[in-house]
Design a protein around this motif. Structure first.
Motif, mmCIF file in Angstrom:
data_model
loop_
_atom_site.group_PDB
_atom_site.id
_atom_site.type_symbol
_atom_site.label_atom_id
_atom_site.label_comp_id
_atom_site.label_asym_id
_atom_site.label_seq_id
_atom_site.Cartn_x
_atom_site.Cartn_y
_atom_site.Cartn_z
ATOM 1 N N PRO A 12 0.813 -1.232 0.000
ATOM 2 C CA PRO A 12 0.000 0.000 0.000
ATOM 3 C C PRO A 12 0.845 1.280 0.000
ATOM 4 C CG PRO A 12 -0.090 -1.099 2.127
ATOM 5 C CD PRO A 12 0.780 -1.945 1.280
ATOM 6 N N SER A 66 7.975 11.629 5.400
ATOM 7 C CA SER A 66 6.968 10.643 4.990
ATOM 8 C C SER A 66 5.602 11.111 5.479
ATOM 9 C CB SER A 66 7.326 9.263 5.551
ATOM 10 O OG SER A 66 6.875 9.154 6.879
ATOM 11 N N GLY A 67 4.566 10.380 5.129
ATOM 12 C CA GLY A 67 3.205 10.801 5.441
ATOM 13 C C GLY A 67 2.965 11.086 6.920
ATOM 14 N N THR A 68 3.597 10.314 7.772
ATOM 15 C CA THR A 68 3.402 10.501 9.218
ATOM 16 C C THR A 68 3.778 11.921 9.634
ATOM 17 O OG1 THR A 68 3.901 8.160 9.504
ATOM 18 C CG2 THR A 68 3.962 9.498 11.492
ATOM 19 N N TYR A 92 -3.580 2.966 11.800
ATOM 20 C CA TYR A 92 -3.260 4.392 11.601
ATOM 21 C C TYR A 92 -4.069 5.299 12.520
ATOM 22 C CZ TYR A 92 -0.439 2.456 8.041
ATOM 23 O OH TYR A 92 0.522 1.699 7.413
ATOM 24 N N ARG A 95 -2.020 4.975 15.554
ATOM 25 C CA ARG A 95 -0.809 5.806 15.465
ATOM 26 C C ARG A 95 -1.110 7.253 15.874
ATOM 27 N NH1 ARG A 95 2.940 5.482 10.207
ATOM 28 N NH2 ARG A 95 2.995 3.354 10.962
ATOM 29 N N VAL A 139 -9.058 8.691 10.362
ATOM 30 C CA VAL A 139 -8.403 8.218 9.137
ATOM 31 C C VAL A 139 -9.510 8.017 8.095
ATOM 32 C CG1 VAL A 139 -7.085 6.328 8.117
ATOM 33 C CG2 VAL A 139 -6.585 7.065 10.460
ATOM 34 N N HIS A 141 -9.240 6.494 4.887
ATOM 35 C CA HIS A 141 -9.142 5.120 4.401
ATOM 36 C C HIS A 141 -8.161 4.381 5.304
ATOM 37 C CE1 HIS A 141 -7.243 2.298 1.185
ATOM 38 N NE2 HIS A 141 -8.063 1.653 1.982
ATOM 39 N N THR A 143 -5.766 1.962 5.952
ATOM 40 C CA THR A 143 -4.941 1.138 5.071
ATOM 41 C C THR A 143 -4.675 -0.243 5.687
ATOM 42 O OG1 THR A 143 -3.927 3.282 4.647
ATOM 43 C CG2 THR A 143 -2.974 1.422 3.504
ATOM 44 N N ASP A 168 -6.736 12.104 8.219
ATOM 45 C CA ASP A 168 -5.588 11.446 7.603
ATOM 46 C C ASP A 168 -6.120 10.788 6.322
ATOM 47 O OD1 ASP A 168 -3.812 9.553 6.698
ATOM 48 O OD2 ASP A 168 -3.289 8.754 8.657
ATOM 49 N N MET A 170 -4.211 9.741 3.817
ATOM 50 C CA MET A 170 -2.976 9.276 3.175
ATOM 51 C C MET A 170 -3.253 8.385 1.968
ATOM 52 S SD MET A 170 -0.020 10.138 4.188
ATOM 53 C CE MET A 170 -0.377 10.551 5.872
ATOM 54 N N SER A 171 -4.140 7.406 2.167
ATOM 55 C CA SER A 171 -4.314 6.420 1.101
ATOM 56 C C SER A 171 -5.658 6.565 0.383
ATOM 57 C CB SER A 171 -4.149 5.009 1.666
ATOM 58 O OG SER A 171 -5.043 4.809 2.741
ATOM 59 N N LYS A 194 1.369 7.734 -2.737
ATOM 60 C CA LYS A 194 0.331 6.692 -2.782
ATOM 61 C C LYS A 194 -0.509 6.925 -4.052
ATOM 62 C CE LYS A 194 0.355 5.614 2.135
ATOM 63 N NZ LYS A 194 1.077 4.341 2.183
HETATM 64 C C1 LIG Z 1 -3.676 5.973 6.558
HETATM 65 C C2 LIG Z 1 -2.197 6.136 6.702
HETATM 66 N N1 LIG Z 1 -1.719 7.069 7.532
HETATM 67 C C3 LIG Z 1 -0.409 7.263 7.705
HETATM 68 C C4 LIG Z 1 0.519 6.508 7.017
HETATM 69 C C5 LIG Z 1 1.966 6.733 7.254
HETATM 70 O O1 LIG Z 1 2.625 7.101 6.121
HETATM 71 P P1 LIG Z 1 4.223 6.981 6.056
HETATM 72 O O2 LIG Z 1 4.553 5.529 6.172
HETATM 73 O O3 LIG Z 1 4.508 7.550 4.702
HETATM 74 O O4 LIG Z 1 4.764 7.802 7.167
HETATM 75 C C6 LIG Z 1 0.081 5.520 6.131
HETATM 76 C C7 LIG Z 1 1.029 4.678 5.400
HETATM 77 O O5 LIG Z 1 0.712 3.666 4.824
HETATM 78 C C8 LIG Z 1 -1.312 5.337 5.965
HETATM 79 O O6 LIG Z 1 -1.774 4.408 5.139
#
Ligand SMILES: Cc1ncc(COP(=O)(O)O)c(C=O)c1O
Length: 379
Positions: A12, A66-68, A92, A95, A139, A141, A143, A168, A170-171, A194
């Motif tokens: 993903p 990165s996305g985080t 996520y 997280r 979030v 989606h 992931t 969030d 991200m995906s 993504k």
């Molecule tokens: C929903 C979601 N949030 C956050 C992240 C974190 O992204 P990264 O691994 O680029 O920091 C991801 C990564 O797959 C994600 O799918």
């Protein structure tokens, strides 16, 4: 002429990219504080914003990371002494709770099963019982499983109670249509690698300008990731505060062009076609997946591992790797899954190829198809 060997990433993200995106990174060296590069970043910001909102009212803030980084930037920059409700229905969501813990934020975790809709009535009860709630983080989606949360409904609830919603995305961003104003999203986080089909290294926040401006006097909990400071510095200097991933940004510009050509509905339509091929294939082979179709993103699927003594994820991974296909382990507690993503520059023919190889692998380990299965598993 192909630039490089084509590999099929079914993890993903980072997702499979086009050759034209890869090649866009090969550019003359440039100092990222030059105006020419500032204009490129300004264009990327405007185009990213336009994918989900009106650039007059919303703005994108870029970070190298990165996305985080984008998720962490929002949580650590915009929540003052209020309480943030964090919806946790996957890794996520969890997280975001970990980030809130790290910054000592006041937060209220709302746990929800990973394969079910959020219980809006229960959520509203939480909101009504706590008058200190200033933000809600969700979030879009998940992931972890492929669950698509109903941010539209949650956004309406936030609007009713005067809460700022943090998403969030991200995906989901750049495939699942998002309208920040209509969905009442104040802050959205995503990244370059993504559904945008760019290279990893750029994360970004899209924020409602009016709300973002209001955060400028908040007590600083962070430094590199401060959202307002990153925004204000860019507006003033047309530069990122710290060294940006230069070549990744050139690739992102190209990836955005390619997304505009395909269109978000076109991109999502292609992903859905791949997903349908995947589901037909795994169901035929006797495997099952977690999230019901009506709640599914159709971008990432958590598939239950085959119940077979010959099965080993690492061995299956290596088998696919030897065929230039990369797959990903699961992230769910309590149920063994592996994940297949159909994001990126892949088509349903790639998924058919994957299913054909999966069939050969399952046969080689002596896996027998289950009977009477509709392909869905209970969590
Ligand atoms: C929903 C979601 N949030 C956050 C992240 C974190 O992204 P990264 O691994 O680029 O920091 C991801 C990564 O797959 C994600 O799918």
């Amino acid at each position: 002429m192909r630039a490089t060997k084509r590999t099929i990433l079914l993890n993903p993200g980072p997702a499979t990219t086009t050759d034209s995106v890869k090649l866009a990174q090969v550019v003359p060296d440039i100092c990222p504080r030059e105006r020419e590069f500032g204009l490129l970043m300004a264009n990327v910001c405007e185009e990213l914003t336009r994918l989900a909102a009106d650039p007059d009212r919303y703005t994108a803030v870029l970070f190298g990371g990165s996305g985080t980084a984008a998720v962490e930037s929002i949580l650590s920059s915009v929540v003052d002494d209020g309480t943030v409700v964090i919806i946790n229905n996957g890794a996520y969501g969890r997280r975001m709770c970990e980030i809130a813990d790290a910054y000592g934020l006041r937060y209220f975790e709302v746990k929800s099963p990973p394969d079910e809709m959020i219980d809006l009535e229960a959520l509203e009860t939480v909101i009504r019982n706590n008058d200190k709630i200033s933000h809600l983080a969700i979030v879009h989606h998940e992931t972890t499983t492929g669950l698509l949360n109903d941010i539209h409904a949650v956004g309406a609830l936030c609007k009713l109670h005067g809460i700022d919603m943090i998403v969030d995305a991200m995906s989901s961003f750049a495939a699942v249509p998002i309208d920040m104003q209509q969905m009442n999203i104040s802050y959205l986080a995503s990244s370059s690698n993504k559904n945008l089909q760019g290279m990893p290294g750029v994360s970004f926040v899209i924020a409602e300008k009016r709300k973002l401006e209001l955060t400028q006097h908040l007590r600083r909990r962070n430094y590199y990731l401060n959202l307002y400071d990153q925004y204000a510095y860019f507006v003033k200097h047309l530069q990122m505060r710290f060294t940006p991933p230069v070549q990744t940004l050139y690739a992102l510009k190209q990836a955005i062009e390619e997304l505009k050509q395909e269109g978000i509905p076109g991109r999502y339509g292609r992903y859905v076609e791949s997903w349908e091929t995947l589901i037909r294939g795994i169901t035929r082979l006797g495997l099952s997946f977690i999230v019901p179709e009506s709640l599914h993103s159709k971008i990432v699927t958590a598939i239950v591992e085959p119940d077979c003594s010959g099965y080993d994820f690492e061995a299956m991974h290596d088998y696919f790797y030897s065929h230039n296909i990369m797959i990903y382990p699961g992230k769910l507690d309590g149920l063994k899954t592996f994940r297949i993503a159909n994001m990126g520059d892949i088509r349903s023919e790639d998924i058919e190829h994957f299913v054909g190889l999966l069939e050969a692998y399952l046969r080689s380990i002596g896996f027998n198809k289950g009977e009477g299965d509709d392909g869905r598993a209970e969590y």
